[in-house]
Design a protein around this motif. Sequence first.
Motif, short mmCIF file in Angstrom:
data_model
loop_
_atom_site.label_atom_id
_atom_site.label_comp_id
_atom_site.label_asym_id
_atom_site.label_seq_id
_atom_site.Cartn_x
_atom_site.Cartn_y
_atom_site.Cartn_z
N PHE A 8 29.29 71.76 32.58
CA PHE A 8 28.68 71.73 33.91
C PHE A 8 28.80 70.34 34.53
O PHE A 8 29.20 70.19 35.68
CB PHE A 8 27.21 72.16 33.84
CG PHE A 8 26.42 71.80 35.06
CD1 PHE A 8 26.70 72.40 36.28
CD2 PHE A 8 25.41 70.86 35.01
CE1 PHE A 8 25.99 72.07 37.42
CE2 PHE A 8 24.69 70.52 36.14
CZ PHE A 8 24.98 71.12 37.35
N LYS A 9 28.47 69.31 33.74
CA LYS A 9 28.53 67.93 34.26
C LYS A 9 29.96 67.56 34.64
O LYS A 9 30.19 66.85 35.61
CB LYS A 9 27.95 66.95 33.25
CG LYS A 9 26.43 67.03 33.19
CD LYS A 9 25.83 66.02 32.23
CE LYS A 9 24.31 66.07 32.29
NZ LYS A 9 23.69 65.16 31.32
N SER A 10 30.91 68.05 33.87
CA SER A 10 32.32 67.80 34.18
C SER A 10 32.70 68.49 35.50
O SER A 10 33.39 67.90 36.34
CB SER A 10 33.19 68.32 33.03
OG SER A 10 34.52 68.32 33.39
N ASP A 11 32.23 69.72 35.69
CA ASP A 11 32.51 70.45 36.93
C ASP A 11 31.94 69.71 38.14
O ASP A 11 32.63 69.52 39.14
CB ASP A 11 31.89 71.86 36.89
CG ASP A 11 32.68 72.83 36.02
OD1 ASP A 11 33.82 72.52 35.66
OD2 ASP A 11 32.12 73.90 35.69
N ILE A 12 30.68 69.27 38.06
CA ILE A 12 30.09 68.63 39.24
C ILE A 12 30.61 67.22 39.46
O ILE A 12 30.54 66.71 40.58
CB ILE A 12 28.53 68.64 39.24
CG1 ILE A 12 27.95 67.85 38.09
CG2 ILE A 12 27.99 70.04 39.32
CD1 ILE A 12 26.44 67.64 38.18
N ALA A 13 31.16 66.60 38.42
CA ALA A 13 31.71 65.25 38.59
C ALA A 13 32.90 65.27 39.55
O ALA A 13 33.16 64.28 40.24
CB ALA A 13 32.14 64.67 37.24
N SER A 14 33.59 66.40 39.60
CA SER A 14 34.77 66.48 40.48
C SER A 14 34.39 66.81 41.93
O SER A 14 35.25 66.81 42.79
CB SER A 14 35.76 67.52 39.95
OG SER A 14 35.19 68.81 40.02
N LEU A 15 33.10 67.08 42.18
CA LEU A 15 32.67 67.35 43.56
C LEU A 15 32.55 66.03 44.32
O LEU A 15 31.99 65.06 43.82
CB LEU A 15 31.32 68.07 43.59
CG LEU A 15 31.30 69.49 43.07
CD1 LEU A 15 29.89 70.05 43.16
CD2 LEU A 15 32.26 70.37 43.84
N ARG A 16 33.07 66.03 45.52
CA ARG A 16 33.10 64.81 46.31
C ARG A 16 31.75 64.53 46.94
O ARG A 16 31.11 65.41 47.50
CB ARG A 16 34.14 64.97 47.41
CG ARG A 16 34.46 63.69 48.10
CD ARG A 16 35.82 63.80 48.70
NE ARG A 16 35.80 64.25 50.07
CZ ARG A 16 35.30 63.56 51.07
NH1 ARG A 16 34.73 62.40 50.86
NH2 ARG A 16 35.36 64.01 52.30
N THR A 17 31.33 63.28 46.83
CA THR A 17 30.11 62.86 47.50
C THR A 17 30.53 61.86 48.58
O THR A 17 31.72 61.67 48.80
CB THR A 17 29.15 62.17 46.51
OG1 THR A 17 29.80 61.03 45.98
CG2 THR A 17 28.75 63.10 45.38
N GLY A 18 29.60 61.22 49.21
CA GLY A 18 29.93 60.24 50.24
C GLY A 18 30.60 59.00 49.69
O GLY A 18 31.30 58.30 50.39
N ARG A 19 30.39 58.73 48.40
CA ARG A 19 30.97 57.54 47.78
C ARG A 19 32.20 57.88 46.97
O ARG A 19 32.30 58.95 46.39
CB ARG A 19 29.95 56.87 46.86
CG ARG A 19 28.91 56.07 47.61
CD ARG A 19 28.11 55.20 46.68
NE ARG A 19 27.35 55.96 45.69
CZ ARG A 19 26.22 56.58 45.95
NH1 ARG A 19 25.72 56.56 47.16
NH2 ARG A 19 25.58 57.24 45.00
N ALA A 20 33.11 56.91 46.86
CA ALA A 20 34.33 57.10 46.07
C ALA A 20 33.97 57.13 44.59
O ALA A 20 33.09 56.42 44.14
CB ALA A 20 35.30 55.97 46.35
N SER A 21 34.68 57.96 43.84
CA SER A 21 34.52 58.04 42.39
C SER A 21 35.88 58.40 41.81
O SER A 21 36.56 59.28 42.33
CB SER A 21 33.50 59.11 42.04
OG SER A 21 33.65 59.49 40.70
#
Length: 186
Positions: free
Chosen positions: A21-34
């Motif tokens: 789950f954490k891996s799935d949400i890590a790929s979701l884009r937020t306002g900040r670059a990652s």
Amino acid sequence: MAGGADLNDIKRRMDGAVTAFKSDIASLRTGRASANLLDTVMVEAYGSRVPLNQVANITVPEPRMLGVSIWDKQMVSAVDRGIRESNLGLNPIVDGQNLRIPLPELNEERRKSLVKLAHEYAEKGKVAARHVRRDGMEAAKKAEKDGDIGQDESRVLSDKIQKMTDETIVEIDKALAEKEKEIMQV
């Protein structure tokens, strides 16, 4: 434990559901670059499709910018194409063997759709945890039925499995709430 459910195996499988789950949400884009943003990007390289991080280095030089340093200069156009075709809505700027990727502002509608997707990922993680719980409960019942463990031991085992499940779901909900806050932050 003679017969019955293996609590260590159940814990490992529930942890696996949280990690996925954490891996799935890590790929979701937020306002900040990652750098995780590009984890899902596949690139046509040397006759096969490989993850972007196998042909380039990904950096975050600024809060709203990603940098991609491509190791082999023949791969520049393939990496550029892979990022453009990834449905992430990103448009790289080619600069020699490097790509600069400015992150556009997320509009309200896009933020809401990302939150909805995060909720879908969370539900998938919870379902996985519940499947593990079901397997553990069935193993405990079978061990009791086969006479490997007593009724009290079976009840204690079932309680422990339920407690693990509850903790796993709380952990997923907590990570979801953090991601939701991150996505909605303007």
